[in-house]
Motif scaffolding. Sequence first.
Motif, PDB file in Angstrom:
ATOM      1  N   GLU A  33      -0.775  -7.861 -10.288  1.00  0.00           N
ATOM      2  CA  GLU A  33      -0.647  -8.973  -9.346  1.00  0.00           C
ATOM      3  C   GLU A  33      -0.937  -8.478  -7.934  1.00  0.00           C
ATOM      4  O   GLU A  33      -0.257  -7.578  -7.441  1.00  0.00           O
ATOM      5  N   ALA A  34      -1.931  -9.057  -7.287  1.00  0.00           N
ATOM      6  CA  ALA A  34      -2.315  -8.649  -5.936  1.00  0.00           C
ATOM      7  C   ALA A  34      -1.385  -9.264  -4.898  1.00  0.00           C
ATOM      8  O   ALA A  34      -1.804  -9.765  -3.864  1.00  0.00           O
ATOM      9  N   ALA A  35      -0.115  -9.222  -5.202  1.00  0.00           N
ATOM     10  CA  ALA A  35       0.943  -9.657  -4.288  1.00  0.00           C
ATOM     11  C   ALA A  35       2.160  -8.803  -4.631  1.00  0.00           C
ATOM     12  O   ALA A  35       2.058  -7.841  -5.379  1.00  0.00           O
ATOM     13  N   THR A  52       4.565  -2.674 -13.234  1.00  0.00           N
ATOM     14  CA  THR A  52       3.725  -3.586 -12.471  1.00  0.00           C
ATOM     15  C   THR A  52       2.735  -2.790 -11.621  1.00  0.00           C
ATOM     16  O   THR A  52       3.033  -1.686 -11.169  1.00  0.00           O
ATOM     17  N   VAL A  53       1.562  -3.376 -11.447  1.00  0.00           N
ATOM     18  CA  VAL A  53       0.586  -2.894 -10.484  1.00  0.00           C
ATOM     19  C   VAL A  53       0.522  -4.015  -9.459  1.00  0.00           C
ATOM     20  O   VAL A  53      -0.094  -5.059  -9.697  1.00  0.00           O
ATOM     21  N   THR A  54       1.240  -3.819  -8.360  1.00  0.00           N
ATOM     22  CA  THR A  54       1.388  -4.869  -7.364  1.00  0.00           C
ATOM     23  C   THR A  54       1.309  -4.263  -5.963  1.00  0.00           C
ATOM     24  O   THR A  54       1.274  -3.044  -5.805  1.00  0.00           O
ATOM     25  N   MET A  55       1.335  -5.118  -4.978  1.00  0.00           N
ATOM     26  CA  MET A  55       1.319  -4.662  -3.589  1.00  0.00           C
ATOM     27  C   MET A  55       2.627  -3.947  -3.264  1.00  0.00           C
ATOM     28  O   MET A  55       3.696  -4.435  -3.605  1.00  0.00           O
ATOM     29  N   LYS A  56       2.484  -2.816  -2.593  1.00  0.00           N
ATOM     30  CA  LYS A  56       3.668  -2.065  -2.166  1.00  0.00           C
ATOM     31  C   LYS A  56       3.832  -2.127  -0.649  1.00  0.00           C
ATOM     32  O   LYS A  56       4.769  -1.593  -0.105  1.00  0.00           O
ATOM     33  N   GLY A  57       2.896  -2.757   0.028  1.00  0.00           N
ATOM     34  CA  GLY A  57       2.965  -2.868   1.470  1.00  0.00           C
ATOM     35  C   GLY A  57       1.986  -3.921   1.956  1.00  0.00           C
ATOM     36  O   GLY A  57       1.171  -4.424   1.191  1.00  0.00           O
TER      37      GLY A  57
END
Length: 110
Positions: free
Chosen positions: A57-59, A74-79
Amino acid sequence: GTGSEVSLAIDAQQELAKEGIDVRVVSMPCEELFDAQSDAYKESILPNAVRARVAVEAAADFGWGKYVGLDGATVTMKGFGASAPAAKLFEKFGFTKENVVKTMKSVLAK
């Protein structure tokens, strides 16, 4: 994934298939609609017996825990706050086929 990440998940699925690792990609464009479905339907899409799950998720990862469970990732935004062309940002934040493959393998190894 919910949108633009689905094609990345499919790319990772194809890479894993080359190694004999069978994974399924689920597109979930609307969590609320999915959650409103019957338990039988939800079980057919995300079987409880399948605990190796990765959300892309690109969020933020907020809310994905209920779908990936304790054994998932999850592979998601961390910042936030970066500005650049989308391809550069995806690479900077780990939205690459290689990272999704690595994350899935780490979940499968649990």
